[in-house]
Design a protein around this motif. Structure first.
Motif, PDB file in Angstrom:
ATOM      1  N   GLU A   1       0.799  -1.215   0.000  1.00 54.02           N
ATOM      2  CA  GLU A   1       0.000   0.000   0.000  1.00 54.02           C
ATOM      3  C   GLU A   1       0.843   1.282   0.000  1.00 54.02           C
ATOM      4  OE1 GLU A   1      -3.357   0.549  -0.244  1.00 54.02           O
ATOM      5  OE2 GLU A   1      -3.410  -1.575  -0.774  1.00 54.02           O
ATOM      6  N   THR A   2       1.987   1.249   0.647  1.00 54.39           N
ATOM      7  CA  THR A   2       2.750   2.492   0.808  1.00 54.39           C
ATOM      8  C   THR A   2       3.883   2.668  -0.190  1.00 54.39           C
ATOM      9  OG1 THR A   2       4.199   1.452   2.461  1.00 54.39           O
ATOM     10  CG2 THR A   2       2.253   2.642   3.270  1.00 54.39           C
ATOM     11  N   TYR A   3       4.404   1.597  -0.760  1.00 58.48           N
ATOM     12  CA  TYR A   3       5.555   1.719  -1.651  1.00 58.48           C
ATOM     13  C   TYR A   3       5.301   2.665  -2.822  1.00 58.48           C
ATOM     14  CZ  TYR A   3       9.647   0.608  -4.396  1.00 58.48           C
ATOM     15  OH  TYR A   3      10.799   0.706  -5.113  1.00 58.48           O
ATOM     16  N   PRO A   4       4.138   2.597  -3.483  1.00 61.21           N
ATOM     17  CA  PRO A   4       3.912   3.527  -4.601  1.00 61.21           C
ATOM     18  C   PRO A   4       3.873   5.001  -4.171  1.00 61.21           C
ATOM     19  CG  PRO A   4       2.332   1.716  -4.665  1.00 61.21           C
ATOM     20  CD  PRO A   4       3.061   1.622  -3.368  1.00 61.21           C
ATOM     21  N   LYS A   5       3.648   5.260  -2.913  1.00 66.88           N
ATOM     22  CA  LYS A   5       3.525   6.635  -2.432  1.00 66.88           C
ATOM     23  C   LYS A   5       4.859   7.212  -1.937  1.00 66.88           C
ATOM     24  CE  LYS A   5      -1.140   5.576  -1.025  1.00 66.88           C
ATOM     25  NZ  LYS A   5      -2.035   5.302   0.070  1.00 66.88           N
ATOM     26  N   LEU A   6       5.887   6.398  -1.886  1.00 65.47           N
ATOM     27  CA  LEU A   6       7.180   6.865  -1.386  1.00 65.47           C
ATOM     28  C   LEU A   6       7.847   7.786  -2.406  1.00 65.47           C
ATOM     29  CD1 LEU A   6       8.715   3.625   0.142  1.00 65.47           C
ATOM     30  CD2 LEU A   6       7.676   5.527   1.343  1.00 65.47           C
ATOM     31  N   THR A   7       8.289   8.930  -1.941  1.00 64.67           N
ATOM     32  CA  THR A   7       9.002   9.868  -2.808  1.00 64.67           C
ATOM     33  C   THR A   7      10.138  10.505  -2.020  1.00 64.67           C
ATOM     34  OG1 THR A   7       7.586  11.711  -2.192  1.00 64.67           O
ATOM     35  CG2 THR A   7       6.936  10.445  -4.143  1.00 64.67           C
ATOM     36  N   LEU A   8      11.147  10.909  -2.762  1.00 70.08           N
ATOM     37  CA  LEU A   8      12.242  11.668  -2.178  1.00 70.08           C
ATOM     38  C   LEU A   8      12.318  13.004  -2.905  1.00 70.08           C
ATOM     39  CD1 LEU A   8      15.060   8.999  -1.773  1.00 70.08           C
ATOM     40  CD2 LEU A   8      13.820  10.165   0.037  1.00 70.08           C
ATOM     41  N   PRO A   9      12.717  14.057  -2.208  1.00 71.17           N
ATOM     42  CA  PRO A   9      12.796  15.361  -2.872  1.00 71.17           C
ATOM     43  C   PRO A   9      13.897  15.372  -3.939  1.00 71.17           C
ATOM     44  CG  PRO A   9      13.746  15.482  -0.685  1.00 71.17           C
ATOM     45  CD  PRO A   9      13.118  14.131  -0.812  1.00 71.17           C
ATOM     46  N   GLN A  10      13.770  16.291  -4.867  1.00 74.90           N
ATOM     47  CA  GLN A  10      14.782  16.449  -5.911  1.00 74.90           C
ATOM     48  C   GLN A  10      16.080  16.964  -5.290  1.00 74.90           C
ATOM     49  OE1 GLN A  10      14.309  15.430  -8.995  1.00 74.90           O
ATOM     50  NE2 GLN A  10      12.255  14.793  -8.382  1.00 74.90           N
ATOM     51  N   GLU A  11      17.186  16.667  -5.954  1.00 73.58           N
ATOM     52  CA  GLU A  11      18.482  17.153  -5.481  1.00 73.58           C
ATOM     53  C   GLU A  11      18.499  18.683  -5.493  1.00 73.58           C
ATOM     54  OE1 GLU A  11      21.344  15.859  -4.325  1.00 73.58           O
ATOM     55  OE2 GLU A  11      20.589  13.810  -4.364  1.00 73.58           O
ATOM     56  N   LYS A  12      18.942  19.258  -4.406  1.00 70.85           N
ATOM     57  CA  LYS A  12      19.064  20.707  -4.321  1.00 70.85           C
ATOM     58  C   LYS A  12      20.476  21.044  -3.878  1.00 70.85           C
ATOM     59  CE  LYS A  12      14.258  21.541  -3.243  1.00 70.85           C
ATOM     60  NZ  LYS A  12      13.292  22.020  -2.296  1.00 70.85           N
ATOM     61  N   CYS A  13      20.911  22.197  -4.235  1.00 72.80           N
ATOM     62  CA  CYS A  13      22.224  22.651  -3.823  1.00 72.80           C
ATOM     63  C   CYS A  13      22.095  23.315  -2.457  1.00 72.80           C
ATOM     64  CB  CYS A  13      22.787  23.640  -4.846  1.00 72.80           C
ATOM     65  SG  CYS A  13      24.439  24.185  -4.423  1.00 72.80           S
ATOM     66  N   TYR A  14      22.754  22.761  -1.466  1.00 76.10           N
ATOM     67  CA  TYR A  14      22.705  23.294  -0.118  1.00 76.10           C
ATOM     68  C   TYR A  14      23.978  24.065   0.181  1.00 76.10           C
ATOM     69  CZ  TYR A  14      18.815  20.124   0.759  1.00 76.10           C
ATOM     70  OH  TYR A  14      17.615  19.476   0.705  1.00 76.10           O
ATOM     71  N   VAL A  15      23.841  25.139   0.913  1.00 78.04           N
ATOM     72  CA  VAL A  15      25.001  25.875   1.384  1.00 78.04           C
ATOM     73  C   VAL A  15      25.371  25.272   2.725  1.00 78.04           C
ATOM     74  CG1 VAL A  15      25.893  28.096   2.099  1.00 78.04           C
ATOM     75  CG2 VAL A  15      24.269  27.958   0.204  1.00 78.04           C
ATOM     76  N   LYS A  16      26.527  24.654   2.762  1.00 77.84           N
ATOM     77  CA  LYS A  16      26.948  23.998   3.995  1.00 77.84           C
ATOM     78  C   LYS A  16      27.650  25.007   4.890  1.00 77.84           C
ATOM     79  CE  LYS A  16      29.680  20.332   5.809  1.00 77.84           C
ATOM     80  NZ  LYS A  16      29.492  19.155   6.323  1.00 77.84           N
ATOM     81  N   SER A  17      27.026  25.262   6.014  1.00 78.95           N
ATOM     82  CA  SER A  17      27.660  26.140   6.994  1.00 78.95           C
ATOM     83  C   SER A  17      28.039  25.275   8.192  1.00 78.95           C
ATOM     84  CB  SER A  17      26.701  27.260   7.409  1.00 78.95           C
ATOM     85  OG  SER A  17      25.539  26.711   7.977  1.00 78.95           O
ATOM     86  N   ASP A  18      29.297  25.294   8.539  1.00 79.38           N
ATOM     87  CA  ASP A  18      29.795  24.470   9.627  1.00 79.38           C
ATOM     88  C   ASP A  18      29.435  25.113  10.960  1.00 79.38           C
ATOM     89  OD1 ASP A  18      31.022  22.383  10.841  1.00 79.38           O
ATOM     90  OD2 ASP A  18      33.035  23.217  10.665  1.00 79.38           O
ATOM     91  N   ARG A  19      28.624  24.399  11.713  1.00 81.15           N
ATOM     92  CA  ARG A  19      28.225  24.901  13.020  1.00 81.15           C
ATOM     93  C   ARG A  19      28.960  24.105  14.092  1.00 81.15           C
ATOM     94  NH1 ARG A  19      22.332  24.042  11.398  1.00 81.15           N
ATOM     95  NH2 ARG A  19      22.556  22.493  13.009  1.00 81.15           N
ATOM     96  N   GLY A  20      29.506  24.791  15.065  1.00 84.31           N
ATOM     97  CA  GLY A  20      30.274  24.131  16.119  1.00 84.31           C
ATOM     98  C   GLY A  20      29.430  23.215  16.975  1.00 84.31           C
ATOM     99  N   GLY A  21      28.184  23.584  17.208  1.00 82.32           N
ATOM    100  CA  GLY A  21      27.308  22.756  18.041  1.00 82.32           C
ATOM    101  C   GLY A  21      27.043  21.400  17.418  1.00 82.32           C
TER     102      GLY A  21
END
Length: 150
Positions: free
Chosen positions: A47-67
């Motif tokens: 029932e659920t497999y046909p409904k599974l989706t992943l978002p399209q690839e997007k370019c992320y700005v990686k900001s390194d956070r110390g926490g």
């Protein structure tokens, strides 16, 4: 052959090892439960497999956070100590518990760069987050004794 993985299980607690553990459920009950669980999981998957989706690839700005880095270091250190405890107490088999697998997934999620795989692992991870709450509500403390260390 694999005694290093399970020989430290506390034999004083009958539900951990031995015939009481192995034969807790009768054979017909095991078959019935296996059929019911397999049927339920198959239905959910179909029932659920046909409904599974992943978002399209997007370019992320990686900001390194110390926490985030600090959390990754602390979580990895804690997980490493737990692995050391499991090897020292010869209960390595318990590393397959959902809480340890979830912790490993969290370490991966903190360390990996954003991607579709990370999104998929994160979604699976969300379904496992009820485990720590259940562990706090129903703790198993009878087997948490280190007695065979030399």
């Amino acid at each position: 052959m694999f005694e290093w993985a399970y020989s430290g299980a506390n034999k004083a607690v009958p539900r951990n090892v031995g015939p009481e553990c192995a034969y807790f459920l009768s054979y017909p009950r095991q078959i019935i439960e296996t059929i019911i669980v397999t049927a339920a999981c198959s239905y959910i998957l179909v029932e659920t497999y046909p409904k599974l989706t992943l978002p399209q690839e997007k370019c992320y700005v990686k900001s390194d956070r110390g926490g985030k880095r600090l959390l990754l270091i602390l979580l990895a250190l804690l997980w490493g100590m737990e692995i050391g405890f499991k090897f020292a107490s010869r209960t390595v088999i318990y590393l397959l518990n959902p809480c340890h697998v979830t912790t490993l997934m969290q370490i991966y999620l903190l360390a990996a760069p954003p991607s579709r795989t990370v999104t998929a692992v994160f979604r699976i991870h969300l379904n496992l987050l009820n485990g720590p709450l259940l562990a706090f509500l129903f703790p198993e403390t009878a087997s948490r004794q280190v007695t065979n260390l030399r």
